[in-house]
Design a protein around this motif. Structure first.
Motif, PDB file in Angstrom:
ATOM      1  N   UNK A 165       4.547  -4.727  -6.700  1.00 16.41           N
ATOM      2  CA  UNK A 165       4.612  -6.133  -7.125  1.00 16.41           C
ATOM      3  C   UNK A 165       5.396  -6.956  -6.135  1.00 16.41           C
ATOM      4  N   UNK A 166       6.723  -6.856  -6.229  1.00 17.05           N
ATOM      5  CA  UNK A 166       7.575  -7.706  -5.383  1.00 17.05           C
ATOM      6  C   UNK A 166       7.390  -7.418  -3.893  1.00 17.05           C
ATOM      7  N   UNK A 167       7.069  -6.167  -3.541  1.00 13.55           N
ATOM      8  CA  UNK A 167       6.906  -5.835  -2.117  1.00 13.55           C
ATOM      9  C   UNK A 167       5.739  -6.597  -1.497  1.00 13.55           C
ATOM     10  N   UNK A 168       4.735  -6.950  -2.313  1.00 11.50           N
ATOM     11  CA  UNK A 168       3.580  -7.700  -1.788  1.00 11.50           C
ATOM     12  C   UNK A 168       3.733  -9.193  -2.070  1.00 11.50           C
ATOM     13  N   UNK A 169       3.889  -9.546  -3.342  1.00 16.63           N
ATOM     14  CA  UNK A 169       3.918 -10.982  -3.682  1.00 16.63           C
ATOM     15  C   UNK A 169       5.212 -11.666  -3.227  1.00 16.63           C
ATOM     16  N   UNK A 170       6.213 -10.864  -2.886  1.00 10.96           N
ATOM     17  CA  UNK A 170       7.473 -11.438  -2.396  1.00 10.96           C
ATOM     18  C   UNK A 170       7.398 -11.843  -0.931  1.00 10.96           C
ATOM     19  N   UNK A 171       6.269 -11.488  -0.272  1.00 12.03           N
ATOM     20  CA  UNK A 171       6.127 -11.820   1.155  1.00 12.03           C
ATOM     21  C   UNK A 171       5.146 -12.985   1.317  1.00 12.03           C
ATOM     22  N   UNK A 172       5.252 -13.677   2.425  1.00 13.58           N
ATOM     23  CA  UNK A 172       4.335 -14.780   2.723  1.00 13.58           C
ATOM     24  C   UNK A 172       2.925 -14.256   2.999  1.00 13.58           C
ATOM     25  N   UNK A 173       2.877 -13.184   3.819  1.00  8.95           N
ATOM     26  CA  UNK A 173       1.595 -12.707   4.337  1.00  8.95           C
ATOM     27  C   UNK A 173       1.206 -11.392   3.643  1.00  8.95           C
ATOM     28  N   UNK A 174       0.340 -11.500   2.634  1.00  8.15           N
ATOM     29  CA  UNK A 174      -0.024 -10.310   1.847  1.00  8.15           C
ATOM     30  C   UNK A 174      -0.760  -9.281   2.726  1.00  8.15           C
ATOM     31  N   UNK A 175      -1.599  -9.790   3.632  1.00  5.65           N
ATOM     32  CA  UNK A 175      -2.400  -8.886   4.481  1.00  5.65           C
ATOM     33  C   UNK A 175      -1.482  -8.049   5.380  1.00  5.65           C
ATOM     34  N   UNK A 176      -0.457  -8.705   5.871  1.00  9.55           N
ATOM     35  CA  UNK A 176       0.475  -8.000   6.749  1.00  9.55           C
ATOM     36  C   UNK A 176       1.142  -6.825   6.007  1.00  9.55           C
ATOM     37  N   UNK A 177       1.591  -7.053   4.780  1.00 10.34           N
ATOM     38  CA  UNK A 177       2.240  -5.960   4.013  1.00 10.34           C
ATOM     39  C   UNK A 177       1.229  -4.861   3.694  1.00 10.34           C
ATOM     40  N   UNK A 178       0.035  -5.265   3.239  1.00 14.63           N
ATOM     41  CA  UNK A 178      -0.960  -4.254   2.847  1.00 14.63           C
ATOM     42  C   UNK A 178      -1.406  -3.453   4.070  1.00 14.63           C
ATOM     43  N   UNK A 179      -1.595  -4.131   5.199  1.00 17.50           N
ATOM     44  CA  UNK A 179      -1.951  -3.414   6.442  1.00 17.50           C
ATOM     45  C   UNK A 179      -0.855  -2.419   6.823  1.00 17.50           C
ATOM     46  N   UNK A 180       0.391  -2.851   6.699  1.00 20.67           N
ATOM     47  CA  UNK A 180       1.507  -1.944   7.028  1.00 20.67           C
ATOM     48  C   UNK A 180       1.503  -0.746   6.082  1.00 20.67           C
ATOM     49  N   UNK A 181       1.248  -1.010   4.796  1.00 13.61           N
ATOM     50  CA  UNK A 181       1.181   0.099   3.828  1.00 13.61           C
ATOM     51  C   UNK A 181       0.082   1.085   4.218  1.00 13.61           C
ATOM     52  N   UNK A 182      -1.075   0.536   4.618  1.00  9.84           N
ATOM     53  CA  UNK A 182      -2.200   1.418   5.004  1.00  9.84           C
ATOM     54  C   UNK A 182      -1.862   2.232   6.255  1.00  9.84           C
ATOM     55  N   UNK A 183      -1.167   1.602   7.186  1.00  7.27           N
ATOM     56  CA  UNK A 183      -0.769   2.338   8.400  1.00  7.27           C
ATOM     57  C   UNK A 183       0.166   3.483   8.022  1.00  7.27           C
ATOM     58  N   UNK A 184       1.101   3.192   7.133  1.00  8.25           N
ATOM     59  CA  UNK A 184       2.028   4.230   6.668  1.00  8.25           C
ATOM     60  C   UNK A 184       1.255   5.359   5.989  1.00  8.25           C
ATOM     61  N   UNK A 185       0.274   4.985   5.175  1.00 17.78           N
ATOM     62  CA  UNK A 185      -0.507   5.997   4.446  1.00 17.78           C
ATOM     63  C   UNK A 185      -1.365   6.828   5.400  1.00 17.78           C
ATOM     64  N   UNK A 186      -1.828   6.191   6.460  1.00 21.77           N
ATOM     65  CA  UNK A 186      -2.660   6.911   7.439  1.00 21.77           C
ATOM     66  C   UNK A 186      -1.874   8.042   8.101  1.00 21.77           C
ATOM     67  N   UNK A 187      -0.568   7.899   8.142  1.00 24.80           N
ATOM     68  CA  UNK A 187       0.260   8.953   8.756  1.00 24.80           C
ATOM     69  C   UNK A 187       0.409  10.158   7.818  1.00 24.80           C
ATOM     70  N   UNK A 188      -0.009   9.980   6.570  1.00 23.69           N
ATOM     71  CA  UNK A 188       0.140  11.068   5.587  1.00 23.69           C
ATOM     72  C   UNK A 188      -1.085  11.968   5.592  1.00 23.69           C
ATOM     73  N   UNK A 189      -2.272  11.356   5.637  1.00 22.13           N
ATOM     74  CA  UNK A 189      -3.511  12.161   5.658  1.00 22.13           C
ATOM     75  C   UNK A 189      -4.404  11.738   6.802  1.00 22.13           C
TER      76      UNK A 189
END
Ligand SMILES: O=C(CO)[C@@H](O)[C@H](O)COP(=O)(O)O
Ligand SMILES: [Fe+2]
Length: 223
Positions: A199-223
């Motif tokens: 919730x707050x990690x995404x909606x608390x930021x100006x740029x939602x795409x930037x946070x979600x992209x960063x999350x996906x990059x982090x997840x890509x390092x897992x699998x």
């Protein structure tokens, strides 16, 4: 649907512009929408109900809506949310008198069903209903509010839930909710989660795409 699912919690969205917020977060790459329902009885906060879910569908939202019921009693709300266009309905076992019946009501309504476990709630409620559960949601904060810190003990509980799900042979998603951000998402995924509420990690930021992209990059390092 992606292997890893990112589910922004609209609890932290701007409610005055909810339709636009949901459109924006989906455009930014979110997979589904997490919809927190609180009744000021089961949890000490009051949020939104089926009318808002219906309004989002009318607005044109076609993504899955993941309804997290923090209400007691549960059953009275299930039919209303099925009718309002929910895709997934999860509830807390302590809030239902008859867990099997509540799950069956959700399935009969054509939705995916799930159980939610508070930080101190044991996973044993799952044992006899694994065949009726599509989602296991582990709370990594005590329910009621956005913006709280992730409880580290959730990582062990995630490993326990992952082992249980894998051993069951059923196709069940493992979701985590509370204090999830781009900083800890990889560690949470490594512990076994595949669906991430933020919730707050995404909606608390100006740029939602930037946070979600960063999350996906982090997840890509897992699998
Ligand atoms: O169900 C809840 C809180 O009870 C959550 O869905 C929160 O809305 C998550 O918010 P953040 O911790 O990600 O800010
Ligand atoms: Fe939630």
């Amino acid at each position: 649907m992606n292997d890893f699912i990112i589910a922004p919690s609209i609890l932290s969205a701007d409610f005055a512009r909810l339709g636009e917020e949901v459109d924006n977060v989906l455009k930014a790459g979110a997979d589904i929408i997490h919809f927190d329902v609180m009744d000021n009885h089961y949890v000490p906060n009051l949020t939104i109900g089926p009318m808002v879910c219906k309004a989002l569908r009318k607005h044109g939202v076609t993504a899955e809506i993941d309804v997290h019921l923090m209400v007691k009693p549960v059953d009275r709300m299930i039919g209303d949310f099925i009718e309002a266009g929910a895709s997934i309905i999860t509830f807390h076992p302590e809030a239902s008198e008859h867990i099997d019946r509540s799950l069956q009501m959700i399935k009969d309504g054509g939705c995916k069903a799930g159980l939610v476990f508070n930080p101190a709630t044991p996973l044993h409620y799952l044992k006899h209903v694994l065949d009726k559960v599509d989602m296991v949601l582990l709370m990594s904060v005590n329910p009621g509010f956005g913006g709280q810190s992730f409880i580290p003990g959730t990582l062990d509980k995630l490993r326990e839930a992952r082992a249980l799900i894998d051993a069951s042979g059923y196709d069940i998603r493992l979701e985590v909710d509370g204090g999830v951000s781009e900083k800890n998402i990889a560690e949470i995924a490594r512990a076994g989660a595949d669906t991430f509420v933020a919730g707050s990690a995404i909606f608390g930021k100006e740029d939602y795409k930037d946070v979600i992209d960063t999350m996906r990059k982090e997840l890509a390092s897992v699998r």
